[in-house]
Write an enzyme that holds these catalytic residues in place. Structure first.
Site: not given
Ligand code: NDP
Length: 449
Positions: A130, A170
């Site tokens: 991430k 995201d």
């Protein structure tokens, strides 16, 4: 936050707290997984041993970098960029980029940790990672967004690649940002490496259904949970928090399945629309005009805007938290319960606090953790990688059918694993154990690296 941990796991959790001080979101994500490992914590095999769990909780690589850029007034701005490459036991690191002022190392690590098990659950060959930045895209011009993305990629490009690490979007990173990021990667490397990013535009290597995938997948998963107990979405009142990518397509799929979404939210408040959320208007306000929900309420007589309350006070049968972490606290869970909620499925990552989850589980409300229910986004990213690798592109129906099948398989895996380990109906235990065991198996096979 240490109650309920198996005595064999307690020292491991203490070590995580000690080694990652102040990283509360990361602690919370590790705690939830460790709690679910109870059924195997007493076994003398590799899963429960310190070496595997210790390594799983430590990212393989953490990159933090300066992102300098120039705003429209000619001022130099500085942000911080992150990429945490968490685990590559099952494939190249895979996970989104988040641009939001709240981003810090703890948040990126919790997301990367969760991603590892989520990606494992999808059955696709992808590891977990991430990244993101504390950059706030709100109020920034297109040119500022482009300059920021170009500067961010000027550092990130050396760490990513089709076989290394494959970022996606995201919060705060959608089609526009991915376009600028891909363009800069292509320019620096002089390569058309379409598999380096997912969530790309449809004309330049993107996959059908990737935009819709997380929201659609969450609703497919919730539908399967209802079906497991002989129920459906037909005529159900549904509340969806958020009004971004995940929320919008969750609303769309609920309506297609016969339910009625009567409230959505953004960071300025929530709207209640008893006539059912008007999806076209919502898309226009949030995706095209990038405005607040007040613009939705202003154009719709059946809607009212609430700026000083909680969306969880709106009575509903199904709640789909699709905004951000810890947005559904204990008070929200109690309100939902008092109003007779039947099912809660997470579209966002870790939106329910541990206290809220305990309330749902104690009251036998059907509850799905995000790493299972929102896995459709990353699964479709993996389908995008497949199409890129074979220089192919599939149609919408074909891709949606694959997504639906994958969500069905994840649901079945959760149900079967929970049953196998003595916790029937517990989707948290099912998701965490199934995700963990597969990663741990691969790590054992690959030796101490
Ligand atoms: P977006 O940026 O598209 O949308 C986020 C939405 O949530 C926005 O409407 C935002 O409001 C709202 N929001 C943010 N914070 C709050 C808050 N505190 N209270 C109420 N609303 C809030 O992000 P995504 O839809 O992509 O992501 C949402 C969640 O889903 C995140 O947890 C993400 O990690 C997770 N997720 C996303 C995936 C994807 O494919 N995109 C895949 C799997 C999980 P505003 O409009 O005012 O900014």
């Amino acid at each position: 936050m240490t109650e309920g941990l198996h005595p064999n796991l307690q020292p491991m959790f203490d070590a995580v707290l000690e080694r990652n001080r102040g990283e509360t979101e990361f602690h919370q994500a590790v705690y939830e997984v460790m709690l679910s490992l109870t059924p195997i914590a007493g076994q003398r095999d590799a899963y429960a041993q310190w070496s595997i769990l210790k390594r799983i909780c430590e990212p393989e690589r953490q990159i933090i970098f300066r992102v300098p850029w120039v705003d429209d007034q000619g001022r130099v701005e500085i942000n911080r960029g992150y990429r945490v490459e968490f685990n590559s036991a099952l494939g190249p690191y895979k996970g989104g980029l988040r641009f939001h002022p709240s981003v810090n190392l703890s948040i990126i690590k919790f997301l990367g940790f969760e991603q590892t098990f989520k990606n494992s659950l999808t059955g696709m060959p992808i590891g977990g990672g991430k990244g993101g930045s504390d950059f706030d895209p709100k109020g920034r011009s297109d040119l500022e967004i482009m300059r920021f993305c170009q500067s961010f990629m000027t550092e990130l490009y050396r760490h990513i690649g089709e076989y290394t690490d494959v970022p996606a979007g995201d919060i705060g990173v959608g089609g526009r940002e991915l376009g600028y990021l891909f363009g800069q990667y292509k320019r620096i490397t002089n390569r058309w490496e379409s598999g380096v990013l997912t969530g790309k535009g449809l004309t330049w290597g993107g996959s059908q259904v990737r935009t819709e995938a997380t929201g659609y997948g969450t609703v497919f998963f919730a539908r399967d949970m209802l079906a497991e107990v002989g129920e459906s979405f037909e005529d159900r009142r549904v509340v969806v928090s958020g009004a971004g990518n995940v929320a919008i397509y969750a609303v769309e799929k609920v309506h297609q399945l016969g339910g009625r979404v009567i409230a959505v939210s953004d960071s300025s408040g929530y709207v209640v629309d008893e006539a059912g959320i008007d999806l076209e208007l919502l898309k226009d306000v949030k995706e095209v005009r990038r405005e607040r929900l007040s613009a939705y309420a202003a154009q719709r007589t059946s809607a009212r805007l609430v700026t000083d309350g909680s969306i969880w006070d709106v009575p509903c049968d199904v709640a789909l938290p699709c905004a951000t972490q810890n947005e559904l606290p204990e008070s929200g869970a109690k309100a939902l319960l008092a109003n007779g909620v039947r099912l809660v499925a997470e579209g966002a990552n870790m939106p329910c606090t541990p206290e809220a989850i305990a309330i749902f589980q104690g009251a036998r409300v059907l509850y799905a953790p995000g790493k299972a229910s929102n896995a459709g986004g990353v699964a479709t990213s993996a389908l995008e990688m497949q199409q890129n690798a074979s220089r192919d592109s599939w149609g919408f129906e074909e891709t949606e059918a694959k997504l639906e099948e994958i969500m069905g398989e994840i649901h079945r895996t959760c149900v079967d694993t929970a049953e196998q380990y003595g916790s029937p109906g517990d989707y948290v235990v099912g998701a965490n154990l199934a995700g963990y065991i597969k990663v741990a198996d691969a790590m054992v096979a690959q030796g101490v690296i």
